[in-house]
Scaffold this motif. Structure first.
Motif, PDB file in Angstrom:
ATOM      1  N   THR A  22       0.863  -1.177   0.000  1.00 53.63           N
ATOM      2  CA  THR A  22       0.000   0.000   0.000  1.00 53.63           C
ATOM      3  C   THR A  22       0.904   1.233   0.000  1.00 53.63           C
ATOM      4  OG1 THR A  22      -0.081   0.218   2.408  1.00 53.63           O
ATOM      5  CG2 THR A  22      -1.709  -1.250   1.370  1.00 53.63           C
ATOM      6  N   GLN A  23       0.332   2.392  -0.220  1.00 53.99           N
ATOM      7  CA  GLN A  23       1.139   3.612  -0.214  1.00 53.99           C
ATOM      8  C   GLN A  23       1.810   3.804   1.141  1.00 53.99           C
ATOM      9  OE1 GLN A  23      -0.822   7.222  -1.489  1.00 53.99           O
ATOM     10  NE2 GLN A  23       0.776   8.533  -0.665  1.00 53.99           N
ATOM     11  N   LYS A  24       1.064   3.621   2.235  1.00 57.13           N
ATOM     12  CA  LYS A  24       1.646   3.763   3.578  1.00 57.13           C
ATOM     13  C   LYS A  24       2.800   2.786   3.777  1.00 57.13           C
ATOM     14  CE  LYS A  24      -2.029   5.447   6.690  1.00 57.13           C
ATOM     15  NZ  LYS A  24      -2.893   5.043   7.824  1.00 57.13           N
ATOM     16  N   GLU A  32       9.030  13.708   7.701  1.00 60.20           N
ATOM     17  CA  GLU A  32       8.513  14.086   6.384  1.00 60.20           C
ATOM     18  C   GLU A  32       7.082  13.590   6.194  1.00 60.20           C
ATOM     19  OE1 GLU A  32       9.865  13.319   1.773  1.00 60.20           O
ATOM     20  OE2 GLU A  32      11.430  13.644   3.288  1.00 60.20           O
ATOM     21  N   LEU A  33       6.749  12.470   6.821  1.00 59.56           N
ATOM     22  CA  LEU A  33       5.388  11.926   6.732  1.00 59.56           C
ATOM     23  C   LEU A  33       4.450  12.528   7.769  1.00 59.56           C
ATOM     24  CD1 LEU A  33       6.054   8.105   6.159  1.00 59.56           C
ATOM     25  CD2 LEU A  33       5.475   9.838   4.453  1.00 59.56           C
ATOM     26  N   GLY A  34       4.996  13.371   8.657  1.00 58.80           N
ATOM     27  CA  GLY A  34       4.171  14.013   9.670  1.00 58.80           C
ATOM     28  C   GLY A  34       4.018  13.227  10.957  1.00 58.80           C
ATOM     29  N   LEU A  35       4.762  12.123  11.095  1.00 59.14           N
ATOM     30  CA  LEU A  35       4.665  11.307  12.306  1.00 59.14           C
ATOM     31  C   LEU A  35       5.552  11.838  13.422  1.00 59.14           C
ATOM     32  CD1 LEU A  35       4.731   8.033  10.278  1.00 59.14           C
ATOM     33  CD2 LEU A  35       2.941   8.519  11.912  1.00 59.14           C
ATOM     34  N   MET A  36       6.647  12.482  13.040  1.00 58.29           N
ATOM     35  CA  MET A  36       7.532  13.120  14.003  1.00 58.29           C
ATOM     36  C   MET A  36       7.646  14.594  13.656  1.00 58.29           C
ATOM     37  SD  MET A  36      10.550  10.284  14.763  1.00 58.29           S
ATOM     38  CE  MET A  36      11.150  11.227  16.186  1.00 58.29           C
ATOM     39  N   PHE A  53       5.009  -0.089  14.790  1.00 56.47           N
ATOM     40  CA  PHE A  53       3.929   0.642  15.434  1.00 56.47           C
ATOM     41  C   PHE A  53       3.305  -0.298  16.464  1.00 56.47           C
ATOM     42  CE2 PHE A  53       4.768   2.675  11.452  1.00 56.47           C
ATOM     43  CZ  PHE A  53       4.660   4.026  11.737  1.00 56.47           C
ATOM     44  N   ILE A  54       3.701  -0.116  17.716  1.00 61.92           N
ATOM     45  CA  ILE A  54       3.330  -1.005  18.810  1.00 61.92           C
ATOM     46  C   ILE A  54       2.254  -0.299  19.634  1.00 61.92           C
ATOM     47  CG2 ILE A  54       4.194  -2.308  20.793  1.00 61.92           C
ATOM     48  CD1 ILE A  54       7.034  -1.977  19.500  1.00 61.92           C
ATOM     49  N   VAL A  90       0.320   9.357  14.390  1.00 61.77           N
ATOM     50  CA  VAL A  90       0.793   8.006  14.715  1.00 61.77           C
ATOM     51  C   VAL A  90      -0.379   7.052  14.886  1.00 61.77           C
ATOM     52  CG1 VAL A  90       1.969   6.605  16.467  1.00 61.77           C
ATOM     53  CG2 VAL A  90       2.977   8.777  15.720  1.00 61.77           C
ATOM     54  N   ASN A  91      -1.469   7.531  15.481  1.00 67.12           N
ATOM     55  CA  ASN A  91      -2.628   6.670  15.717  1.00 67.12           C
ATOM     56  C   ASN A  91      -3.266   6.163  14.424  1.00 67.12           C
ATOM     57  OD1 ASN A  91      -2.968   6.205  18.515  1.00 67.12           O
ATOM     58  ND2 ASN A  91      -3.543   8.359  18.794  1.00 67.12           N
ATOM     59  N   GLU A  92      -2.991   6.826  13.320  1.00 66.63           N
ATOM     60  CA  GLU A  92      -3.496   6.358  12.032  1.00 66.63           C
ATOM     61  C   GLU A  92      -2.769   5.090  11.561  1.00 66.63           C
ATOM     62  OE1 GLU A  92      -3.293   9.504   9.191  1.00 66.63           O
ATOM     63  OE2 GLU A  92      -4.341  10.958  10.482  1.00 66.63           O
ATOM     64  N   TYR A  93      -1.663   4.755  12.252  1.00 66.62           N
ATOM     65  CA  TYR A  93      -0.834   3.612  11.866  1.00 66.62           C
ATOM     66  C   TYR A  93      -0.905   2.474  12.891  1.00 66.62           C
ATOM     67  CZ  TYR A  93       1.513   6.514   8.297  1.00 66.62           C
ATOM     68  OH  TYR A  93       1.805   7.304   7.213  1.00 66.62           O
ATOM     69  N   ARG A  94      -1.870   2.519  13.794  1.00 65.21           N
ATOM     70  CA  ARG A  94      -1.905   1.563  14.901  1.00 65.21           C
ATOM     71  C   ARG A  94      -1.951   0.105  14.437  1.00 65.21           C
ATOM     72  NH1 ARG A  94      -3.081   3.633  19.997  1.00 65.21           N
ATOM     73  NH2 ARG A  94      -3.878   1.591  20.647  1.00 65.21           N
ATOM     74  N   ASP A  95      -2.562  -0.146  13.294  1.00 67.63           N
ATOM     75  CA  ASP A  95      -2.668  -1.528  12.813  1.00 67.63           C
ATOM     76  C   ASP A  95      -1.657  -1.832  11.714  1.00 67.63           C
ATOM     77  OD1 ASP A  95      -3.702   0.048  10.814  1.00 67.63           O
ATOM     78  OD2 ASP A  95      -5.493  -1.189  10.463  1.00 67.63           O
TER      79      ASP A  95
END
Length: 463
Positions: free
Chosen positions: A272-274, A316-320, A397-398, A420-425
């Motif tokens: 996937t893109q992510k 760059e992805l907005g996670l940090m 992503f734990i 970050v919560n968008e990546y929980r799974d």
């Protein structure tokens, strides 16, 4: 075995380290699975293999640092053993293959150790990690098996590490053989990463590849679509569409040298893109680490540089957010990379870890960093030509760790928890290569396991 001159020269190098007294090298015995005669696949102790080469149970080697003599103690088989095992080579002939000409029955080891202790000579031994060898040392030395490990000889430990950490040319060739089998294991796993496939079927198949290569796996296979669990030995699930399969596996060569690779594969053959974005970040960190791995640099600095690559990519992805170097200095990257970059590799997949990781990976100049994530770095000291290391950055992503950091406000100035919560799974991605430090830099050992995302997708799609 290698040529007998190899073992003679290794023991000669050990004797040149200035130790006094005698050194005991305990071989391993058979280990029962569920009753005495039903045993696990036999694996000799690595330091015994290194200095004496003999790959069967019931042996003790001794090096006399004062006289220069070497000994191997063990028992020849009797007629009952021959009935079940066939004709066996006498101990004298086996010992001669390692250049040792002083042999005696196993019980005679007590005589030489008792004589040494009675005369006040130092008795050196390496830390025992098997219960039967702790009990043997208790009987040999009169020291409780509960505390004998703490009395292991630091002098001998450091001497052995200083020799074993520099790989001989023939050792690198053995690691290449293990890497060749490891390559086949991982390509097989990629081809099988199809929707609906049982994880255990893949794990079992690639274990068979290792066995067919002449050795066994160098450690229990890690394979899961829940790659956020760093050492996930659970293979109970069936692969689902949209998930990533993380496979961390390696093989041993016939002479027990290890390989250790990790690859992360999109189930069904399309990122996937992510997934591709995170994969590219980890791949960039992997390549950067290999570029920086060279003689004279500390491996700690390589770890931190790889962490900065990951932090920059996640920013760059907005996670940090915030300054990347400040974020890494604060340990904010460890939310996503909660382990060290890599470790030494050789006769053990975590080479010489039985001798104490602090002794193998660190020294008076470079000490472990007491910070979550980097504290798990197994190797930090300066690299030398002949070192073999694994470079294995990852991004995970734990959910439990995310929740803990969010609740406690840990590194909130550097982490965008909403994003970050968008990546929980998401799961996790780790990419690992085996690297030889050369005189001028480093090189990947053998043919690189496919790692380009397009190539990985193509392998899965072709099945």
């Amino acid at each position: 075995m290698f040529e007998k001159s190899t073992y003679i020269n290794r023991r000669k190098a050990l004797k040149s380290k200035g130790l006094k007294g005698i050194g005991i090298f305990l071989g391993n015995n058979e280990s029962p699975m569920n009753y005495r005669d039903n045993t696990y696949h036999y694996r000799q102790d690595s330091s015994f293999l290194y200095f004496f080469g003999l790959n069967f149970p019931g042996l003790v080697g001794i090096v006399d640092f004062d006289s220069g003599d070497d000994y191997i103690f063990g028992d020849d088989v009797d007629i009952e053993d021959i009935i079940w095992m066939g004709t066996q080579v006498p101990l004298t002939e086996n010992a001669a293959k390692a250049g040792v000409h002083n042999t005696a029955p196993f019980t005679k080891v007590f005589d030489i150790v008792t004589k040494a202790t009675a005369s006040g000579r130092k008795v050196h031994f390496l830390p025992p990690y098997r219960g039967e060898n702790k009990i043997l040392l208790e009987k040999l030395l009169g020291t409780s098996s509960l505390v004998v490990s703490s009395q292991a000889s630091l002098e001998l430990i450091k001497a052995v590490i200083s020799i074993r950490e520099i790989k001989e040319v023939q050792e690198v060739e053995e690691i290449k053989r293990a890497c060749k089998t490891g390559l086949q294991m991982h390509v097989t796993a990629m081809r099988m990463a199809q929707v609906g496939t049982w994880e255990q079927k893949i794990a079992g198949t690639i274990e068979g590849v290792a066995l067919a290569g002449g050795g066994m796996t160098s450690f229990p296979i890690i394979l899961s679509q829940n790659g956020e669990t760093l050492h996930n030995h659970d293979h109970s699930q069936t692969l689902k569409e949209g998930k990533l399969m993380l496979c961390d596996a390696g093989a041993e060569s016939l002479l027990h040298y290890a390989s250790d690779f990790t690859r992360t594969t999109p189930v069904g053959g399309e990122f996937t893109q992510k997934q591709r974005e995170i994969y590219e970040i980890v791949l960039a960190a992997n390549n950067k680490a290999t570029l920086l791995t060279k003689p004279g640099v500390t491996y700690l600095s390589v770890h931190l540089a790889a962490a900065e690559v990951i932090a920059a990519g996640l920013k760059e992805l907005g996670l940090m957010k915030g300054d990347v170097k400040e974020a890494v200095a604060a340990g904010a990257h460890a939310l996503f990379l909660p382990h060290g970059l890599g470790h030494m590799l050789g006769l053990d997949v975590h080479d010489m870890e039985d001798l104490g990781q602090i002794n193998v990976g660190y020294d008076n100049e470079v000490q472990p960093v007491d910070q979550f994530g980097t504290a798990y770095l197994r190797l930090g000291k300066r690299l030398k030509p002949g070192f073999v290391v694994t470079n294995e950055p990852g991004c995970y992503f734990i959910p439990a760790l995310i929740d803990k950091w969010y609740a406690e406000g840990i590194n909130k100035d550097f982490i965008n928890f909403d994003k970050v919560n968008e990546y929980r799974d998401f799961g996790g991605i780790r990419l690992e290569d085996d690297i030889l430090v050369t005189d001028t830099g480093s090189e990947i050992i053998g043919e690189r396991v496919p790692i380009d995302p397009d190539e990985v997708e193509e392998i899965v799609q072709k099945g």
